[in-house]
Design a protein around this motif. Structure first.
Motif, PDB file in Angstrom:
ATOM      1  N   LEU A 188      55.371 100.432  58.540  1.00  0.00           N
ATOM      2  CA  LEU A 188      55.550 101.254  57.685  1.00  0.00           C
ATOM      3  C   LEU A 188      57.224 101.377  57.629  1.00  0.00           C
ATOM      4  N   LYS A 189      57.654 101.541  57.223  1.00  0.00           N
ATOM      5  CA  LYS A 189      59.236 101.505  57.786  1.00  0.00           C
ATOM      6  C   LYS A 189      60.380 102.802  56.755  1.00  0.00           C
ATOM      7  N   PRO A 190      60.386 103.444  57.543  1.00  0.00           N
ATOM      8  CA  PRO A 190      61.307 104.659  56.994  1.00  0.00           C
ATOM      9  C   PRO A 190      62.630 104.137  56.381  1.00  0.00           C
ATOM     10  N   GLY A 191      63.251 104.986  55.097  1.00  0.00           N
ATOM     11  CA  GLY A 191      64.630 104.639  54.575  1.00  0.00           C
ATOM     12  C   GLY A 191      63.916 103.632  53.312  1.00  0.00           C
ATOM     13  N   TYR A 192      62.939 103.062  52.785  1.00  0.00           N
ATOM     14  CA  TYR A 192      62.249 102.230  52.598  1.00  0.00           C
ATOM     15  C   TYR A 192      61.765 102.721  51.291  1.00  0.00           C
ATOM     16  N   VAL A 193      62.099 102.007  49.640  1.00  0.00           N
ATOM     17  CA  VAL A 193      61.547 102.501  48.792  1.00  0.00           C
ATOM     18  C   VAL A 193      59.923 101.413  48.689  1.00  0.00           C
ATOM     19  N   TYR A 194      59.248 101.664  48.755  1.00  0.00           N
ATOM     20  CA  TYR A 194      58.043 100.672  48.546  1.00  0.00           C
ATOM     21  C   TYR A 194      57.602 100.838  46.795  1.00  0.00           C
ATOM     22  N   GLU A 195      57.962  99.521  46.289  1.00  0.00           N
ATOM     23  CA  GLU A 195      57.560 100.103  44.842  1.00  0.00           C
ATOM     24  C   GLU A 195      55.779  98.439  44.765  1.00  0.00           C
ATOM     25  N   LEU A 196      54.802  99.845  44.185  1.00  0.00           N
ATOM     26  CA  LEU A 196      53.810  98.934  43.852  1.00  0.00           C
ATOM     27  C   LEU A 196      53.396  98.084  42.563  1.00  0.00           C
ATOM     28  N   LYS A 197      53.289  96.845  42.223  1.00  0.00           N
ATOM     29  CA  LYS A 197      52.128  97.215  40.504  1.00  0.00           C
ATOM     30  C   LYS A 197      50.667  96.392  40.829  1.00  0.00           C
ATOM     31  N   LEU A 198      49.846  97.066  39.653  1.00  0.00           N
ATOM     32  CA  LEU A 198      48.542  97.227  39.886  1.00  0.00           C
ATOM     33  C   LEU A 198      48.158  96.039  38.512  1.00  0.00           C
ATOM     34  N   ASP A 199      47.730  95.390  38.645  1.00  0.00           N
ATOM     35  CA  ASP A 199      46.887  94.728  38.263  1.00  0.00           C
ATOM     36  C   ASP A 199      45.505  94.629  37.948  1.00  0.00           C
ATOM     37  N   SER A 200      44.572  94.587  36.929  1.00  0.00           N
ATOM     38  CA  SER A 200      42.936  93.850  36.465  1.00  0.00           C
ATOM     39  C   SER A 200      42.658  95.676  37.365  1.00  0.00           C
ATOM     40  N   ILE A 201      43.101  97.208  37.030  1.00  0.00           N
ATOM     41  CA  ILE A 201      42.375  97.710  37.108  1.00  0.00           C
ATOM     42  C   ILE A 201      41.798  98.082  35.933  1.00  0.00           C
ATOM     43  N   PHE A 202      40.809  98.571  36.291  1.00  0.00           N
ATOM     44  CA  PHE A 202      39.881  99.315  35.211  1.00  0.00           C
ATOM     45  C   PHE A 202      39.379 100.435  35.436  1.00  0.00           C
ATOM     46  N   ASN A 203      38.841 101.065  34.339  1.00  0.00           N
ATOM     47  CA  ASN A 203      37.645 102.433  34.752  1.00  0.00           C
ATOM     48  C   ASN A 203      36.355 101.616  34.334  1.00  0.00           C
ATOM     49  N   GLN A 204      35.173 102.793  34.501  1.00  0.00           N
ATOM     50  CA  GLN A 204      34.079 101.690  34.250  1.00  0.00           C
ATOM     51  C   GLN A 204      33.730 101.540  32.779  1.00  0.00           C
ATOM     52  N   ALA A 205      35.059 101.983  31.462  1.00  0.00           N
ATOM     53  CA  ALA A 205      34.261 101.268  30.504  1.00  0.00           C
ATOM     54  C   ALA A 205      34.811 100.190  29.898  1.00  0.00           C
ATOM     55  N   GLY A 206      35.997 100.006  31.525  1.00  0.00           N
ATOM     56  CA  GLY A 206      37.042  98.603  31.269  1.00  0.00           C
ATOM     57  C   GLY A 206      37.868  98.669  31.193  1.00  0.00           C
ATOM     58  N   LYS A 207      38.703  99.988  30.820  1.00  0.00           N
ATOM     59  CA  LYS A 207      40.321 100.902  29.883  1.00  0.00           C
ATOM     60  C   LYS A 207      40.773 100.584  31.447  1.00  0.00           C
ATOM     61  N   PRO A 208      42.314  99.810  30.692  1.00  0.00           N
ATOM     62  CA  PRO A 208      42.980  99.650  32.366  1.00  0.00           C
ATOM     63  C   PRO A 208      43.692 100.695  31.958  1.00  0.00           C
ATOM     64  N   LEU A 209      44.722 100.673  33.738  1.00  0.00           N
ATOM     65  CA  LEU A 209      45.837 101.566  33.572  1.00  0.00           C
ATOM     66  C   LEU A 209      46.828 101.658  32.622  1.00  0.00           C
ATOM     67  N   ASP A 210      47.520 103.011  32.293  1.00  0.00           N
ATOM     68  CA  ASP A 210      47.537 103.702  31.463  1.00  0.00           C
ATOM     69  C   ASP A 210      49.638 103.091  31.946  1.00  0.00           C
ATOM     70  N   ASN A 211      49.834 103.099  33.277  1.00  0.00           N
ATOM     71  CA  ASN A 211      51.285 102.494  33.977  1.00  0.00           C
ATOM     72  C   ASN A 211      50.669 101.558  34.623  1.00  0.00           C
ATOM     73  N   GLN A 212      50.962 100.820  35.378  1.00  0.00           N
ATOM     74  CA  GLN A 212      51.002  99.962  36.568  1.00  0.00           C
ATOM     75  C   GLN A 212      52.350  99.606  37.637  1.00  0.00           C
ATOM     76  N   LEU A 213      53.125 100.674  37.538  1.00  0.00           N
ATOM     77  CA  LEU A 213      53.851 100.692  38.222  1.00  0.00           C
ATOM     78  C   LEU A 213      54.476 101.946  39.126  1.00  0.00           C
ATOM     79  N   ILE A 214      54.157 101.920  40.013  1.00  0.00           N
ATOM     80  CA  ILE A 214      54.930 103.276  40.894  1.00  0.00           C
ATOM     81  C   ILE A 214      55.619 103.093  42.187  1.00  0.00           C
ATOM     82  N   ALA A 215      56.358 103.539  42.531  1.00  0.00           N
ATOM     83  CA  ALA A 215      57.361 103.500  43.708  1.00  0.00           C
ATOM     84  C   ALA A 215      57.739 104.963  44.137  1.00  0.00           C
TER      85      ALA A 215
END
Length: 505
Positions: free
Chosen positions: A469-496
């Motif tokens: 890990l490197k301090p001083g940086y923004v870590y931007e994460l995109k998630l895909d194809s992650i579902f709940n047990q009923a098959g619903k995808p994430l409402d939001n797939q971007l977090i920083a």
């Protein structure tokens, strides 16, 4: 009937009934619904401030000078006060008294005879400067548990001048640097500052270094947070944890420091300015998360948004988005992540002011006022469907924990290919002369490999393990194809996540 005539009738009678609002239809699985609140014809509904009275009625101020009350039970608008100068914030003291921040002063407005209309306007303070520059907007107030008000003063725009006669002392050292490249400036007190105003009206310069701080809010422990808007010296928009006597980076306001020695703050080396400043708790990647953030509003004891208790919702001017901020304290300072909350779904742009209604719904006031935006008021409420979302992103010693609001299917959640992680930083600098106003540059942009992923026994959390890990940086994460047990995808797939400090080893 013309709009002007209709508004005149509203102003004379003080009452206007509008058609009931209806939520925009959403998909069957939607988590939230957005309803538009009708406003009276002829009202320029550029919303400067929102709050609620104890009986559940909304009170709102508009930039043309009206303060109006809306009763959601009857859909009636009633004029409470008028004649204000560009009010951009209000706070309810009690059902007969509000405090409004106008361009020239902080004003207490009272309905003394309880007839539903204001009859006393009292100055609390006007002890700050006005140069006549069009860009000297004032934001707030918010009030702490001891009754002190906090307001934030915009710096002046390099695209506009000042009047011959100004209010307050004139210090031209807060204007241009010696290289002739103009930037936002502070030539009258206390442009670029957050001020604390005691109940007796005494003004205390509280913190400096802001460019365009269009949003103030407290967390549940009384910590003050302020947003700032991207451009010169603010390479991407920010959320600051504001403490007394701290400096947050824009040099212009330094001329109003008590011990300042009549020097040009823009002439200081960047390394010196950098050593003086407090870094942002959270950076909002420009063009990705937010370009023009507004008011932070704490989610507290709210049944409609209980999955995000203790987090902030923040409005965004330039796009149809409300986003969410989660904080954690690391090495004695706050840092954390930002993620969209509502994107589109009928929400307009120009999301300037936020307030929770008595039922927990989120009311959003919109504005344009020369910026990219819109007009009006909308309401966001839960459909009753639980959110399938990222509840929080937390730092670990070798990566991040992602906590979901629902158990996830482990097959997708354990697949490294479903996570795209990259990191970058923003330079602290005077904006390059030839760089467009609405541009930010990500430095040292690179993909980050994920070594390993584990999932908790209840499938509510995953641990992402990184090489380093490197301090001083923004870590931007995109998630895909992650579902709940009923098959619903994430409402939001971007977090920083803004990584300022590492956890102790």
């Amino acid at each position: 009937m013309t709009k002007t005539r209709h508004l005149l009738i509203v102003l004379l009678t003080g009452l206007c009934i509008v058609t009931a609002c209806k939520p925009k239809p959403q998909g069957a699985g939607a988590t939230y619904q957005v309803a538009t609140i009708p406003v009276p014809d002829g009202l320029l509904a550029e919303t400067g401030g929102l709050d609620f009275l104890s009986d559940g009625r909304l009170i709102a101020c508009f930039t043309r000078g009206e303060v109006m009350i809306f009763d959601p039970k009857t859909n009636e608008w009633q004029l409470f006060a008028k004649g204000l100068h560009e009010p951009l914030g209000l706070v309810v003291i009690n059902d007969a008294e509000i405090v409004v921040l106008q361009r020239p002063e902080l004003t207490r407005i009272t309905d003394t005879d309880k007839d539903g209309k204001a009859d006393v306007y009292e100055k609390i303070t006007d002890d700050f400067g006005i140069s006549g520059n069009y860009h000297e907007f004032n934001y707030g107030p918010v009030r702490d548990s001891e009754g002190n008000f906090y307001i934030a003063l915009n710096t002046a725009s390099s695209g506009g001048g000042i009047r011959e006669n100004v209010r307050g002392e004139l210090r031209l050292n807060g204007r241009d640097g010696a290289d002739g490249k103009r930037q936002m400036y502070s030539v009258v007190p206390y442009r670029g500052w957050v001020l604390k105003i005691q109940p007796n009206g005494k003004v205390i310069p509280f913190a400096s270094g802001f460019r365009s701080p269009n949003g103030l809010g407290f967390d549940d422990s009384g910590n003050l947070f302020v947003t700032d808007n991207q451009s010169d010296w603010v390479e991407t928009s920010t959320l600051y944890h504001v403490k007394k006597d701290r400096f947050f980076g824009h040099p212009a306001s330094l001329v109003w420091q008590e011990e300042w020695k009549n020097a040009d703050p823009f002439s200081l080396p960047i390394s010196t300015l950098d050593s003086l400043r407090t870094k942002a708790s959270v950076l909002f990647p420009h063009g990705i998360m937010a370009n023009s953030p507004t008011q932070p509003l704490l989610i507290k004891n709210n049944e409609q948004f209980k999955d995000f208790e203790g987090q902030f919702l923040i409005g965004e001017m330039n796009r149809d988005r409300i986003f969410r901020v989660m904080l954690e304290e690391v090495a004695g300072e706050f840092q954390g992540a930002c993620i969209p909350f509502v994107d589109g779904q009928g929400l307009r742009v120009g999301n300037n002011r936020l307030a929770f209604g008595p039922d927990g719904s989120l009311w959003v006031g919109q504005i344009e006022h020369g910026w990219r935006g819109d007009q009006g008021i909308q309401k966001i409420s839960s459909t009753g469907n639980p959110p399938m979302d990222i509840a929080k992103m937390s730092l670990t010693k070798n990566g991040f924990t992602i906590t979901f609001t629902q158990a996830v299917n482990p097959e997708g959640a354990l697949a490294i290919k479903n996570y795209q992680l990259r990191r970058y930083y923003y330079a602290y600098q005077k904006k390059p002369f030839d760089e467009p106003v609405d541009k930010s540059t990500q430095r040292d942009l690179q993909s980050v490999a994920i070594k390993d992923i584990t999932i908790s026994a209840d499938h509510m959390r995953v641990e992402l393990v990184l090489e380093a890990l490197k301090p001083g940086y923004v870590y931007e994460l995109k998630l895909d194809s992650i579902f709940n047990q009923a098959g619903k995808p994430l409402d939001n797939q971007l977090i920083a996540y803004t990584l300022n400090n590492l956890l102790p080893s």
